[in-house]
Design a protein around this motif. Structure first.
Motif, PDB file in Angstrom:
ATOM      1  N   SER A   1      53.081  32.726  36.349  1.00  0.00           N
ATOM      2  CA  SER A   1      53.250  32.610  37.791  1.00  0.00           C
ATOM      3  C   SER A   1      53.732  33.934  38.384  1.00  0.00           C
ATOM      4  N   ARG A   2      54.577  34.625  37.655  1.00  0.00           N
ATOM      5  CA  ARG A   2      55.093  35.909  38.135  1.00  0.00           C
ATOM      6  C   ARG A   2      53.973  36.904  38.369  1.00  0.00           C
ATOM      7  N   GLU A   3      52.971  36.918  37.501  1.00  0.00           N
ATOM      8  CA  GLU A   3      51.843  37.825  37.661  1.00  0.00           C
ATOM      9  C   GLU A   3      51.012  37.445  38.883  1.00  0.00           C
ATOM     10  N   ARG A   4      50.835  36.143  39.087  1.00  0.00           N
ATOM     11  CA  ARG A   4      50.077  35.697  40.264  1.00  0.00           C
ATOM     12  C   ARG A   4      50.778  36.102  41.559  1.00  0.00           C
ATOM     13  N   LYS A   5      52.095  35.959  41.586  1.00  0.00           N
ATOM     14  CA  LYS A   5      52.846  36.316  42.793  1.00  0.00           C
ATOM     15  C   LYS A   5      52.862  37.823  43.007  1.00  0.00           C
ATOM     16  N   LYS A   6      52.963  38.581  41.931  1.00  0.00           N
ATOM     17  CA  LYS A   6      53.019  40.037  42.035  1.00  0.00           C
ATOM     18  C   LYS A   6      51.706  40.613  42.548  1.00  0.00           C
ATOM     19  N   THR A   7      50.589  40.083  42.057  1.00  0.00           N
ATOM     20  CA  THR A   7      49.279  40.630  42.415  1.00  0.00           C
ATOM     21  C   THR A   7      48.642  39.934  43.621  1.00  0.00           C
ATOM     22  N   GLY A   8      49.119  38.735  43.935  1.00  0.00           N
ATOM     23  CA  GLY A   8      48.480  37.973  44.998  1.00  0.00           C
ATOM     24  C   GLY A   8      47.110  37.457  44.610  1.00  0.00           C
ATOM     25  N   LEU A   9      46.892  37.297  43.302  1.00  0.00           N
ATOM     26  CA  LEU A   9      45.606  36.832  42.783  1.00  0.00           C
ATOM     27  C   LEU A   9      45.809  35.639  41.858  1.00  0.00           C
ATOM     28  N   PHE A  10      44.752  34.851  41.704  1.00  0.00           N
ATOM     29  CA  PHE A  10      44.778  33.746  40.742  1.00  0.00           C
ATOM     30  C   PHE A  10      43.359  33.481  40.266  1.00  0.00           C
ATOM     31  N   VAL A  11      43.220  32.632  39.281  1.00  0.00           N
ATOM     32  CA  VAL A  11      41.920  32.382  38.647  1.00  0.00           C
ATOM     33  C   VAL A  11      41.457  30.954  38.943  1.00  0.00           C
ATOM     34  N   VAL A  12      40.181  30.828  39.264  1.00  0.00           N
ATOM     35  CA  VAL A  12      39.563  29.525  39.513  1.00  0.00           C
ATOM     36  C   VAL A  12      38.401  29.347  38.545  1.00  0.00           C
ATOM     37  N   GLU A  13      38.319  28.176  37.951  1.00  0.00           N
ATOM     38  CA  GLU A  13      37.210  27.862  37.033  1.00  0.00           C
ATOM     39  C   GLU A  13      36.317  26.793  37.642  1.00  0.00           C
ATOM     40  N   GLY A  14      35.030  26.920  37.426  1.00  0.00           N
ATOM     41  CA  GLY A  14      34.088  25.876  37.792  1.00  0.00           C
ATOM     42  C   GLY A  14      33.402  26.115  39.130  1.00  0.00           C
ATOM     43  N   LYS A  15      32.130  25.790  39.186  1.00  0.00           N
ATOM     44  CA  LYS A  15      31.322  26.026  40.387  1.00  0.00           C
ATOM     45  C   LYS A  15      31.851  25.247  41.585  1.00  0.00           C
ATOM     46  N   ARG A  16      32.191  23.972  41.396  1.00  0.00           N
ATOM     47  CA  ARG A  16      32.672  23.170  42.524  1.00  0.00           C
ATOM     48  C   ARG A  16      33.964  23.742  43.096  1.00  0.00           C
ATOM     49  N   GLU A  17      34.908  24.076  42.213  1.00  0.00           N
ATOM     50  CA  GLU A  17      36.187  24.609  42.682  1.00  0.00           C
ATOM     51  C   GLU A  17      36.008  25.943  43.400  1.00  0.00           C
ATOM     52  N   ILE A  18      35.112  26.788  42.873  1.00  0.00           N
ATOM     53  CA  ILE A  18      34.860  28.079  43.520  1.00  0.00           C
ATOM     54  C   ILE A  18      34.212  27.875  44.886  1.00  0.00           C
ATOM     55  N   GLU A  19      33.282  26.938  44.981  1.00  0.00           N
ATOM     56  CA  GLU A  19      32.659  26.635  46.274  1.00  0.00           C
ATOM     57  C   GLU A  19      33.691  26.138  47.278  1.00  0.00           C
ATOM     58  N   LEU A  20      34.625  25.299  46.818  1.00  0.00           N
ATOM     59  CA  LEU A  20      35.666  24.798  47.716  1.00  0.00           C
ATOM     60  C   LEU A  20      36.587  25.924  48.173  1.00  0.00           C
ATOM     61  N   ALA A  21      36.859  26.857  47.279  1.00  0.00           N
ATOM     62  CA  ALA A  21      37.678  28.006  47.664  1.00  0.00           C
ATOM     63  C   ALA A  21      36.980  28.817  48.761  1.00  0.00           C
ATOM     64  N   GLN A  22      35.689  29.008  48.617  1.00  0.00           N
ATOM     65  CA  GLN A  22      34.932  29.724  49.652  1.00  0.00           C
ATOM     66  C   GLN A  22      34.943  28.961  50.970  1.00  0.00           C
ATOM     67  N   LYS A  23      34.744  27.633  50.913  1.00  0.00           N
ATOM     68  CA  LYS A  23      34.759  26.831  52.131  1.00  0.00           C
ATOM     69  C   LYS A  23      36.131  26.850  52.791  1.00  0.00           C
ATOM     70  N   GLY A  24      37.167  26.996  51.970  1.00  0.00           N
ATOM     71  CA  GLY A  24      38.519  27.065  52.494  1.00  0.00           C
ATOM     72  C   GLY A  24      38.910  28.454  52.960  1.00  0.00           C
ATOM     73  N   SER A  25      37.931  29.370  53.051  1.00  0.00           N
ATOM     74  CA  SER A  25      38.133  30.742  53.547  1.00  0.00           C
ATOM     75  C   SER A  25      39.039  31.570  52.637  1.00  0.00           C
ATOM     76  N   PHE A  26      39.030  31.275  51.356  1.00  0.00           N
ATOM     77  CA  PHE A  26      39.703  32.142  50.397  1.00  0.00           C
ATOM     78  C   PHE A  26      38.782  33.307  50.061  1.00  0.00           C
ATOM     79  N   THR A  27      39.385  34.457  49.783  1.00  0.00           N
ATOM     80  CA  THR A  27      38.616  35.655  49.469  1.00  0.00           C
ATOM     81  C   THR A  27      38.386  35.749  47.970  1.00  0.00           C
ATOM     82  N   LEU A  28      37.116  35.729  47.565  1.00  0.00           N
ATOM     83  CA  LEU A  28      36.755  35.905  46.169  1.00  0.00           C
ATOM     84  C   LEU A  28      36.637  37.393  45.875  1.00  0.00           C
TER      85      LEU A  28
END
Length: 267
Positions: A25-52
């Motif tokens: 979690s510390r690395e995610r907070k430090k970089t402001g990045l996280f990892v998403v797996e799977g086509k559906r989840e990635i599509e939802l992230a895009q629909k939610g206006s997250f930056t890939l």
């Protein structure tokens, strides 16, 4: 499809970075990045206006036609990875051979905007179990609540376990995070009544009026809500139990209350 770089070694620095983002979690907070797996989840992230930022795919598993809709933005870095690399960084075998590095959002209360005058929101105080948090987010998405607030957060909502258990609904909900006192002040400022799920001084939930601006507040199964919430409550709610136990899983309770509110509102 745009030309992709290739990573075939599990010793690659990016592979190590991804593992750190998934595990710390510390690395995610430090970089402001996280990892998403799977086509559906990635599509939802895009629909939610997250930056890939980066998409990584294993061509042995993922077909080009499944990748193309995800990479219309030319700024997204695309990297081809070997099966050993995919197996090293993937949390699950059923994520269709695709992962993404995504930029996290800010979840301060000032980011919350309501589209109607009588919002329905869910507040969860200090939830810790990823499964419960994920289930709460799925319920909130299913009911299209106006916002989800996490008071005194104990967990990183961008952890792989929460993303997985929410089936990507961490991206589809408007989420605000803050101290209990700050969220209470925010709700009062917006003239949103506070309805607390509690065992004492409570009214049967079906007898309550959910038609105005309402915040349904749930606590942990172990200790319930803190006194701060109970002292600020406009109405305590109870779901009558007919068996031997006096409570249910927090996500089940929240779902019952939220959908009673939706029923009263004519949805």
């Amino acid at each position: 499809m745009k030309e992709a770089k290739l990573i075939s070694s599990i010793q690659n620095p990016l592979v190590k970075k991804i593992l750190l983002l998934k595990e710390k979690s510390r690395e995610r907070k430090k970089t402001g990045l996280f990892v998403v797996e799977g086509k559906r989840e990635i599509e939802l992230a895009q629909k939610g206006s997250f930056t890939l930022k980066t998409i990584l795919f294993c061509p042995e598993i993922l077909k080009d036609f499944a990748l193309n809709p995800l990479i219309q933005n030319s700024k997204i870095e695309v990297i081809e990875i070997s099966r050993p690399v995919y197996e090293k960084i993937a949390h699950r075998e059923t994520t269709e051979g695709i992962l993404a590095i995504v930029k996290s959002k800010e979840h301060g209360l000032e980011k919350i905007l309501f589209k109607n005058d009588y919002p329905l929101v869910l507040v969860a105080e200090a939830p810790e179990k990823p499964g419960n948090i994920g289930a709460l987010l799925r319920t909130a998405d299913a009911a299209a609540v106006d916002a989800v607030f996490i008071a005194n957060p104990k967990s990183d909502i961008y952890s792989p376990n929460i993303i997985r258990s929410s089936v990507g609904c961490v991206f589809t909900n408007q989420i605000g995070m803050g101290a209990t006192e700050d969220i209470i002040d925010f709700l009062k400022e917006k003239e949103i009544k506070i309805y607390c799920a509690a065992l004492t001084a409570s009214k049967n939930y079906v007898e309550c009026n959910f038609k105005g601006g309402i915040a349904i507040v749930v606590g942990t199964e172990a200790s319930g809500l803190t006194d701060t919430w109970l002292q600020s409550s406009d109405q305590n709610l109870i779901i009558p139990m007919q068996g031997e136990i006096d409570s249910m899983n927090v996500s089940v309770s929240a779902a019952i209350l939220i959908f009673e509110a939706k029923r009263q509102r004519g949805y």
